[in-house]
Design a protein around this motif. Structure first.
Motif, PDB file in Angstrom:
ATOM      1  N   THR A 131       0.852  -1.189   0.000  1.00 56.47           N
ATOM      2  CA  THR A 131       0.000   0.000   0.000  1.00 56.47           C
ATOM      3  C   THR A 131       0.889   1.241   0.000  1.00 56.47           C
ATOM      4  N   ASN A 132       0.296   2.385  -0.311  1.00 62.36           N
ATOM      5  CA  ASN A 132       1.102   3.607  -0.383  1.00 62.36           C
ATOM      6  C   ASN A 132       1.527   4.077   1.007  1.00 62.36           C
ATOM      7  N   MET A 133       2.494   4.986   1.009  1.00 63.23           N
ATOM      8  CA  MET A 133       3.018   5.552   2.264  1.00 63.23           C
ATOM      9  C   MET A 133       2.707   7.044   2.312  1.00 63.23           C
ATOM     10  N   MET A 134       1.459   7.392   2.008  1.00 64.32           N
ATOM     11  CA  MET A 134       1.087   8.799   1.951  1.00 64.32           C
ATOM     12  C   MET A 134      -0.097   9.121   2.858  1.00 64.32           C
ATOM     13  N   GLU A 135      -0.185   8.456   4.019  1.00 59.78           N
ATOM     14  CA  GLU A 135      -1.223   8.764   5.005  1.00 59.78           C
ATOM     15  C   GLU A 135      -0.980  10.169   5.557  1.00 59.78           C
ATOM     16  N   ILE A 136      -2.048  10.842   5.930  1.00 57.78           N
ATOM     17  CA  ILE A 136      -1.946  12.181   6.507  1.00 57.78           C
ATOM     18  C   ILE A 136      -2.465  12.124   7.932  1.00 57.78           C
ATOM     19  N   LEU A 137      -1.657  12.608   8.872  1.00 56.17           N
ATOM     20  CA  LEU A 137      -2.034  12.635  10.283  1.00 56.17           C
ATOM     21  C   LEU A 137      -2.211  14.079  10.730  1.00 56.17           C
ATOM     22  N   THR A 138      -3.134  14.284  11.661  1.00 56.69           N
ATOM     23  CA  THR A 138      -3.374  15.645  12.163  1.00 56.69           C
ATOM     24  C   THR A 138      -2.447  15.993  13.317  1.00 56.69           C
ATOM     25  N   SER A 139      -1.950  14.997  14.021  1.00 54.29           N
ATOM     26  CA  SER A 139      -1.048  15.236  15.136  1.00 54.29           C
ATOM     27  C   SER A 139       0.236  15.886  14.639  1.00 54.29           C
ATOM     28  N   GLU A 140       0.557  17.063  15.198  1.00 52.40           N
ATOM     29  CA  GLU A 140       1.760  17.761  14.734  1.00 52.40           C
ATOM     30  C   GLU A 140       3.011  16.926  14.959  1.00 52.40           C
ATOM     31  N   LYS A 141       3.058  16.215  16.058  1.00 56.38           N
ATOM     32  CA  LYS A 141       4.231  15.388  16.372  1.00 56.38           C
ATOM     33  C   LYS A 141       4.497  14.385  15.244  1.00 56.38           C
ATOM     34  N   HIS A 142       3.451  13.818  14.680  1.00 58.25           N
ATOM     35  CA  HIS A 142       3.618  12.777  13.668  1.00 58.25           C
ATOM     36  C   HIS A 142       3.537  13.282  12.228  1.00 58.25           C
ATOM     37  N   SER A 143       2.950  14.466  12.059  1.00 56.71           N
ATOM     38  CA  SER A 143       2.764  14.945  10.686  1.00 56.71           C
ATOM     39  C   SER A 143       3.890  15.858  10.207  1.00 56.71           C
ATOM     40  N   ARG A 144       4.658  16.415  11.126  1.00 56.83           N
ATOM     41  CA  ARG A 144       5.738  17.310  10.674  1.00 56.83           C
ATOM     42  C   ARG A 144       6.822  16.498   9.969  1.00 56.83           C
ATOM     43  N   ASP A 145       7.545  17.159   9.159  1.00 55.09           N
ATOM     44  CA  ASP A 145       8.655  16.554   8.409  1.00 55.09           C
ATOM     45  C   ASP A 145       8.208  15.449   7.461  1.00 55.09           C
ATOM     46  N   THR A 146       6.997  15.553   6.940  1.00 57.30           N
ATOM     47  CA  THR A 146       6.525  14.576   5.955  1.00 57.30           C
ATOM     48  C   THR A 146       7.311  14.772   4.656  1.00 57.30           C
ATOM     49  N   LEU A 147       7.731  13.683   4.053  1.00 58.77           N
ATOM     50  CA  LEU A 147       8.482  13.752   2.796  1.00 58.77           C
ATOM     51  C   LEU A 147       7.569  14.227   1.681  1.00 58.77           C
ATOM     52  N   GLU A 148       7.987  15.274   0.988  1.00 54.27           N
ATOM     53  CA  GLU A 148       7.255  15.818  -0.146  1.00 54.27           C
ATOM     54  C   GLU A 148       7.973  15.398  -1.434  1.00 54.27           C
ATOM     55  N   SER A 149       7.452  15.788  -2.576  1.00 57.18           N
ATOM     56  CA  SER A 149       8.121  15.568  -3.859  1.00 57.18           C
ATOM     57  C   SER A 149       9.062  16.729  -4.133  1.00 57.18           C
ATOM     58  N   GLY A 150      10.105  16.478  -4.926  1.00 53.51           N
ATOM     59  CA  GLY A 150      11.022  17.557  -5.275  1.00 53.51           C
ATOM     60  C   GLY A 150      12.168  17.068  -6.139  1.00 53.51           C
ATOM     61  N   ASP A 151      13.169  17.914  -6.266  1.00 58.81           N
ATOM     62  CA  ASP A 151      14.369  17.611  -7.033  1.00 58.81           C
ATOM     63  C   ASP A 151      15.581  17.823  -6.148  1.00 58.81           C
ATOM     64  N   LEU A 152      16.567  16.957  -6.297  1.00 63.49           N
ATOM     65  CA  LEU A 152      17.818  17.086  -5.556  1.00 63.49           C
ATOM     66  C   LEU A 152      18.941  17.422  -6.522  1.00 63.49           C
ATOM     67  N   ASN A 153      19.639  18.526  -6.249  1.00 59.39           N
ATOM     68  CA  ASN A 153      20.830  18.851  -7.014  1.00 59.39           C
ATOM     69  C   ASN A 153      21.953  17.896  -6.609  1.00 59.39           C
ATOM     70  N   PRO A 154      22.998  17.787  -7.402  1.00 65.44           N
ATOM     71  CA  PRO A 154      24.117  16.918  -7.029  1.00 65.44           C
ATOM     72  C   PRO A 154      24.665  17.292  -5.643  1.00 65.44           C
ATOM     73  N   GLY A 155      24.858  16.288  -4.806  1.00 69.89           N
ATOM     74  CA  GLY A 155      25.380  16.488  -3.464  1.00 69.89           C
ATOM     75  C   GLY A 155      24.332  16.817  -2.414  1.00 69.89           C
ATOM     76  N   ALA A 156      23.107  17.090  -2.809  1.00 71.66           N
ATOM     77  CA  ALA A 156      22.046  17.457  -1.865  1.00 71.66           C
ATOM     78  C   ALA A 156      21.354  16.216  -1.311  1.00 71.66           C
ATOM     79  N   SER A 157      20.709  16.394  -0.157  1.00 72.33           N
ATOM     80  CA  SER A 157      19.944  15.298   0.437  1.00 72.33           C
ATOM     81  C   SER A 157      18.660  15.852   1.033  1.00 72.33           C
ATOM     82  N   VAL A 158      17.717  14.961   1.289  1.00 71.00           N
ATOM     83  CA  VAL A 158      16.451  15.322   1.905  1.00 71.00           C
ATOM     84  C   VAL A 158      16.066  14.218   2.883  1.00 71.00           C
ATOM     85  N   THR A 159      15.499  14.622   4.012  1.00 71.43           N
ATOM     86  CA  THR A 159      15.041  13.674   5.020  1.00 71.43           C
ATOM     87  C   THR A 159      13.586  13.988   5.328  1.00 71.43           C
TER      88      THR A 159
END
Length: 191
Positions: A131-159
């Protein structure tokens, strides 16, 4: 007798510049043919070397990894940092018998060119059911830092966090299949 012979002119094919052009054209054609053979041999050698290098990189990609291990595919790196579980709240209710599975992941681009990422590349596999890993939670503790879509330049990282849900006793694996990996799927055991 034709008109040019009557006027004392040579036919076009007997003029010196015509033959100079013919000789020049033959030299160019010969050079192109011999150069093409060398390029072809060189390209075959480079292709064989590239295929050998690529196949050794493909062999480095294992079928299964564990939390904390770095998956490296041609400089595109991915790691599950930690896994936490959340039973839910009044506002965040998983399906009956399920709990939320929160995977904190890091993606790093060491490929030398810009690479895209998206949470749609991830699936939670619970006892063979993905199943997908895109559940949405209302609790700030669990919903912050959710991985979004984007582009990474060479040498960059995202968590970021990926959120799914599964039965409590399920054998869990995070499946990762970005488009850059050409249909290769990596599984990370979540225990």
């Amino acid at each position: 007798m034709n008109k040019d012979q009557q006027n004392g002119r040579k036919p076009w094919f007997k003029k010196w510049w015509v033959w100079a052009l013919v000789v020049f054209g033959l030299i160019m054609a010969g050079g192109a043919l011999s150069g093409g053979e060398n390029d072809s041999a060189s390209n075959k050698s480079e292709t064989a070397s590239s295929a050998k290098s690529q196949s050794s990189n493909d062999r480095q990609l294992k079928d299964s990894y564990h939390v904390g291990q770095v998956v490296n595919y041609k400089g595109y790196k991915f790691k599950v940092n930690r896994v936490t579980y959340y039973d839910g709240s009044q506002l965040d209710k998983p399906k009956s018998g399920n709990r939320y599975v929160i995977c904190n992941v890091t993606i790093k681009n060491d490929t030398g060119k810009k690479q895209s990422y998206t949470p749609m590349d991830f699936q939670l596999n619970a006892n063979g059911n993905s199943t997908n890993m895109m559940e949405i939670l209302t609790s700030e503790k669990h919903s912050r830092d959710t991985l979004e879509s984007g582009d990474l330049n060479p040498g960059a990282s995202v968590t970021g966090n990926l959120i799914g849900q599964a039965k409590r006793d399920a054998d869990l694996k995070l499946q990762y299949q970005p488009s850059i990996w050409n249909d290769e799927t990596v599984k990370v055991a979540l225990y």
